[in-house]
Design a protein around this motif. Structure first.
Motif, PDB file in Angstrom:
ATOM      1  N   LEU A 161      -3.320   5.080  -1.469  1.00 11.20           N
ATOM      2  CA  LEU A 161      -4.162   5.955  -0.663  1.00 11.20           C
ATOM      3  C   LEU A 161      -3.577   7.350  -0.791  1.00 11.20           C
ATOM      4  CD1 LEU A 161      -6.440   6.418   1.392  1.00 11.20           C
ATOM      5  CD2 LEU A 161      -4.791   5.880   3.195  1.00 11.20           C
ATOM      6  N   GLY A 162      -4.230   8.182  -1.611  1.00 12.43           N
ATOM      7  CA  GLY A 162      -3.811   9.566  -1.763  1.00 12.43           C
ATOM      8  C   GLY A 162      -4.407  10.395  -0.636  1.00 12.43           C
ATOM      9  N   VAL A 163      -3.562  11.194  -0.008  1.00 15.43           N
ATOM     10  CA  VAL A 163      -4.010  12.013   1.114  1.00 15.43           C
ATOM     11  C   VAL A 163      -3.778  13.478   0.750  1.00 15.43           C
ATOM     12  CG1 VAL A 163      -3.762  12.465   3.591  1.00 15.43           C
ATOM     13  CG2 VAL A 163      -3.374  10.145   2.701  1.00 15.43           C
ATOM     14  N   PRO A 164      -4.828  14.166   0.280  1.00 12.93           N
ATOM     15  CA  PRO A 164      -4.695  15.586  -0.044  1.00 12.93           C
ATOM     16  C   PRO A 164      -4.427  16.423   1.203  1.00 12.93           C
ATOM     17  CG  PRO A 164      -6.697  14.668  -1.006  1.00 12.93           C
ATOM     18  CD  PRO A 164      -6.140  13.649  -0.061  1.00 12.93           C
ATOM     19  N   ALA A 198      -9.081   9.169   6.199  1.00 10.33           N
ATOM     20  CA  ALA A 198      -8.014   8.520   5.424  1.00 10.33           C
ATOM     21  C   ALA A 198      -7.583   7.226   6.102  1.00 10.33           C
ATOM     22  CB  ALA A 198      -6.827   9.465   5.256  1.00 10.33           C
ATOM     23  N   LEU A 199      -7.504   7.245   7.429  1.00  8.48           N
ATOM     24  CA  LEU A 199      -7.138   6.045   8.170  1.00  8.48           C
ATOM     25  C   LEU A 199      -8.149   4.928   7.928  1.00  8.48           C
ATOM     26  CD1 LEU A 199      -5.328   4.641  10.278  1.00  8.48           C
ATOM     27  CD2 LEU A 199      -6.806   5.638  12.032  1.00  8.48           C
ATOM     28  N   GLN A 200      -9.425   5.243   7.953  1.00  4.10           N
ATOM     29  CA  GLN A 200     -10.456   4.234   7.712  1.00  4.10           C
ATOM     30  C   GLN A 200     -10.369   3.668   6.300  1.00  4.10           C
ATOM     31  OE1 GLN A 200     -12.282   2.756  10.072  1.00  4.10           O
ATOM     32  NE2 GLN A 200     -11.011   4.058  11.359  1.00  4.10           N
ATOM     33  N   ARG A 201     -10.148   4.547   5.304  1.00  2.00           N
ATOM     34  CA  ARG A 201      -9.979   4.065   3.920  1.00  2.00           C
ATOM     35  C   ARG A 201      -8.753   3.169   3.821  1.00  2.00           C
ATOM     36  NH1 ARG A 201     -10.642   9.469   2.732  1.00  2.00           N
ATOM     37  NH2 ARG A 201      -8.570   9.591   1.802  1.00  2.00           N
ATOM     38  N   GLY A 218       1.346   8.338  -5.266  1.00  2.00           N
ATOM     39  CA  GLY A 218       1.385   6.875  -5.239  1.00  2.00           C
ATOM     40  C   GLY A 218       0.833   6.262  -6.512  1.00  2.00           C
ATOM     41  N   GLU A 219      -0.272   6.830  -7.016  1.00  2.00           N
ATOM     42  CA  GLU A 219      -0.851   6.325  -8.269  1.00  2.00           C
ATOM     43  C   GLU A 219       0.134   6.465  -9.416  1.00  2.00           C
ATOM     44  OE1 GLU A 219      -4.716   7.940  -9.244  1.00  2.00           O
ATOM     45  OE2 GLU A 219      -5.210   8.058  -7.108  1.00  2.00           O
ATOM     46  N   GLU A 220       0.809   7.604  -9.485  1.00  2.54           N
ATOM     47  CA  GLU A 220       1.758   7.836 -10.579  1.00  2.54           C
ATOM     48  C   GLU A 220       2.983   6.929 -10.460  1.00  2.54           C
ATOM     49  OE1 GLU A 220       1.117   9.452 -13.305  1.00  2.54           O
ATOM     50  OE2 GLU A 220      -0.841  10.007 -12.504  1.00  2.54           O
ATOM     51  N   LEU A 280       0.843  -1.191   0.000  1.00  2.00           N
ATOM     52  CA  LEU A 280       0.000   0.000   0.000  1.00  2.00           C
ATOM     53  C   LEU A 280       0.877   1.240   0.000  1.00  2.00           C
ATOM     54  CD1 LEU A 280      -2.812   1.343   0.182  1.00  2.00           C
ATOM     55  CD2 LEU A 280      -2.576   1.226   2.689  1.00  2.00           C
ATOM     56  N   LEU A 281       0.657   2.119  -0.971  1.00  2.00           N
ATOM     57  CA  LEU A 281       1.366   3.396  -1.039  1.00  2.00           C
ATOM     58  C   LEU A 281       0.464   4.475  -0.458  1.00  2.00           C
ATOM     59  CD1 LEU A 281       2.494   1.612  -3.514  1.00  2.00           C
ATOM     60  CD2 LEU A 281       3.488   3.757  -4.224  1.00  2.00           C
ATOM     61  N   VAL A 282       0.938   5.152   0.569  1.00  2.00           N
ATOM     62  CA  VAL A 282       0.198   6.232   1.221  1.00  2.00           C
ATOM     63  C   VAL A 282       1.001   7.502   0.981  1.00  2.00           C
ATOM     64  CG1 VAL A 282      -0.783   7.104   3.372  1.00  2.00           C
ATOM     65  CG2 VAL A 282      -0.642   4.621   2.983  1.00  2.00           C
ATOM     66  N   THR A 283       0.475   8.362   0.105  1.00  2.00           N
ATOM     67  CA  THR A 283       1.255   9.508  -0.353  1.00  2.00           C
ATOM     68  C   THR A 283       0.425  10.785  -0.446  1.00  2.00           C
ATOM     69  OG1 THR A 283       0.756   9.052  -2.665  1.00  2.00           O
ATOM     70  CG2 THR A 283       2.743   8.012  -1.760  1.00  2.00           C
ATOM     71  N   HIS A 284       1.112  11.863  -0.680  1.00  2.00           N
ATOM     72  CA  HIS A 284       0.448  13.121  -0.984  1.00  2.00           C
ATOM     73  C   HIS A 284      -0.287  12.976  -2.318  1.00  2.00           C
ATOM     74  CE1 HIS A 284       3.315  14.724   1.947  1.00  2.00           C
ATOM     75  NE2 HIS A 284       2.444  15.708   2.109  1.00  2.00           N
TER      76      HIS A 284
END
Length: 139
Positions: A35-38, A46-49, A14-16, A6-10
């Protein structure tokens, strides 16, 4: 079975990274998610997702969480995810790290974690033009 990643990024970083790794490798054999976190996101949401995503990615062999900048909101969410899910978290994700992880799908979690760390470190190099290259280009 294999380890999930799992990539958790700004934002969409992570998608890119994952899209680029897929292009380079022609696909990938591990279950992956992002999991993109704006900037303005709710860390609790975000934690739940993230917990939901980890549940989908971990088929019994565990999951590895990769995040971008230590101390940032995505990193803080990743750390909380790791604590709640018992998953290792590695900060400083870069393309060489991700490629190394995806190239070793058969490894157990502990060994994959080590590969991620070495891939990230070994992928950072100072590249200086050699004297031969400078001569070839009029330098």
């Amino acid at each position: 079975m294999s380890v999930g990643v799992l990539l958790v990024t700004h934002n969409r970083l992570g998608e890119e990274l994952l899209r680029t790794a897929r292009t380079i490798l022609g696909g990938h054999p591990l279950a992956t998610g992002t999991l993109g976190v704006p900037q303005d996101s709710d860390p609790s949401a975000a934690l739940q997702r993230g917990l939901t995503l980890l549940g989908q990615l971990d088929d019994g062999d565990g999951a590895l969480i990769l995040t971008d900048a230590f101390g940032s909101t995505p990193s803080n969410v990743a750390v909380r995810l790791g604590q709640q899910a018992g998953a290792p978290v590695i900060s400083g994700v870069n393309l060489p790290m991700l490629l190394r992880v995806l190239n070793y799908p058969q490894l157990p979690l502990e060994e994959l974690r080590a590969k991620a760390l070495s891939g990230g470190r070994d992928g950072i190099l100072l590249v200086e033009p050699s004297p031969l290259l400078r001569q070839d280009h009029g330098g």
